[in-house]
Design a protein around this motif. Structure first.
Motif, PDB file in Angstrom:
ATOM      1  N   LYS A  36      -9.110   3.775  -6.528  1.00 32.48           N
ATOM      2  CA  LYS A  36     -10.130   2.589  -6.577  1.00 32.48           C
ATOM      3  C   LYS A  36      -9.333   1.307  -6.276  1.00 32.48           C
ATOM      4  N   TYR A  37      -8.091   1.300  -6.360  1.00 34.93           N
ATOM      5  CA  TYR A  37      -7.300   0.149  -5.960  1.00 34.93           C
ATOM      6  C   TYR A  37      -6.736   0.306  -4.605  1.00 34.93           C
ATOM      7  N   THR A  38      -6.268   1.601  -4.504  1.00 33.28           N
ATOM      8  CA  THR A  38      -5.561   1.924  -3.093  1.00 33.28           C
ATOM      9  C   THR A  38      -6.488   1.924  -2.076  1.00 33.28           C
ATOM     10  N   PHE A  39      -7.759   2.528  -2.236  1.00 37.93           N
ATOM     11  CA  PHE A  39      -8.593   2.508  -1.013  1.00 37.93           C
ATOM     12  C   PHE A  39      -8.934   1.391  -0.408  1.00 37.93           C
ATOM     13  N   VAL A  85       1.009  -1.201  -0.040  1.00 36.25           N
ATOM     14  CA  VAL A  85       0.093  -0.120  -0.049  1.00 36.25           C
ATOM     15  C   VAL A  85       0.716   1.256  -0.124  1.00 36.25           C
ATOM     16  N   ILE A  86       1.993   1.128   0.385  1.00 39.40           N
ATOM     17  CA  ILE A  86       3.075   2.407   0.637  1.00 39.40           C
ATOM     18  C   ILE A  86       3.262   3.104  -0.885  1.00 39.40           C
ATOM     19  N   PRO A  87       3.298   2.248  -1.856  1.00 39.57           N
ATOM     20  CA  PRO A  87       3.581   2.832  -3.027  1.00 39.57           C
ATOM     21  C   PRO A  87       2.370   3.486  -3.906  1.00 39.57           C
ATOM     22  N   LEU A  88       1.297   2.577  -3.546  1.00 44.29           N
ATOM     23  CA  LEU A  88      -0.192   2.960  -3.998  1.00 44.29           C
ATOM     24  C   LEU A  88      -0.570   4.088  -3.371  1.00 44.29           C
ATOM     25  N   VAL A  89      -0.268   4.333  -2.156  1.00 47.88           N
ATOM     26  CA  VAL A  89      -0.956   5.688  -1.594  1.00 47.88           C
ATOM     27  C   VAL A  89      -0.007   7.007  -2.140  1.00 47.88           C
ATOM     28  N   LEU A  90       1.355   6.619  -2.389  1.00 50.93           N
ATOM     29  CA  LEU A  90       2.137   7.831  -2.744  1.00 50.93           C
ATOM     30  C   LEU A  90       1.763   8.244  -4.220  1.00 50.93           C
ATOM     31  N   ILE A  91       1.598   7.060  -4.714  1.00 50.56           N
ATOM     32  CA  ILE A  91       1.097   7.344  -6.198  1.00 50.56           C
ATOM     33  C   ILE A  91      -0.212   8.026  -6.548  1.00 50.56           C
ATOM     34  N   THR A  92      -1.138   7.556  -5.675  1.00 56.27           N
ATOM     35  CA  THR A  92      -2.537   8.157  -5.811  1.00 56.27           C
ATOM     36  C   THR A  92      -2.332   9.576  -5.171  1.00 56.27           C
TER      37      THR A  92
END
Length: 178
Positions: A152-155, A128-135
């Motif tokens: 939609k993927y990160t949440f 989730v770290i890169p997902l949060v940062l990218i989002t």
């Protein structure tokens, strides 16, 4: 303008990559290190479990806010969630650097459920770290369409990590040495 955004995005992506690799590595290294003669910070697990619970609630509130057109509130809630996640991480590492690892003492089927939840929690907390940062970066790049797509993927992953953090704490709390 497109070239400027592309350069900004490349810089963001470099930092996202560095941070996404560094955090799990530093946590893994610090997790194995015990501060000599340190007083155990045994009061921290219920605090960082509560932080996970608050994060889960605020994640849902942020989605409700944006669906109701409250962009400013959404942004504040999401920034708060990132701060809470950083606080969680600091407390988690501090606890493990000063305290002995707590072993889950349950038996039978519950033990398998606990370890399944713990394993998925750990794996997804890293992913989730890169997902949060990218989002999050997509907002600063004024790329709201990509922001929504990534969100939609990160949440759901971030929400799962937050909720399972509370579940893991509840399941292991009877075995803590206070």
């Amino acid at each position: 303008m497109t070239e400027e955004i592309s350069l900004k995005e490349k810089r963001f992506n470099k930092w996202i990559t560095v941070i996404s690799i560094a955090i799990p590595l530093v946590v893994a290294l610090l997790f194995g290190y015990k501060i000599p003669n340190a007083k155990p910070l045994s009061f921290l697990p219920p605090i960082y479990a509560a932080i996970n619970g608050i994060t889960a609630i605020l994640l849902v509130a942020a989605v409700v806010a944006i669906k109701n057109g409250r962009q400013s509130l959404h942004q504040k809630l999401m920034t708060t969630n990132i701060v809470l996640s950083a606080l969680f991480l600091i407390m988690y590492v501090a606890y493990h650097m000063t305290s002995e690892t707590t072993i889950y003492g349950g038996e039978g089927f519950l033990k398998y459920i606990y370890y399944f939840i713990l394993l998925t929690h750990i794996v997804l907390s890293i992913s989730v770290i890169p997902l949060v940062l990218i989002t999050y970066s997509k907002v600063y790049l004024d790329d709201f369409e990509s922001h929504r797509l990534w969100a939609k993927y990160t949440f759901p992953i971030w929400l799962y990590v937050a909720v399972t953090g509370v579940v893991v704490y509840i399941m292991i709390s009877p075995y803590y040495q206070y």
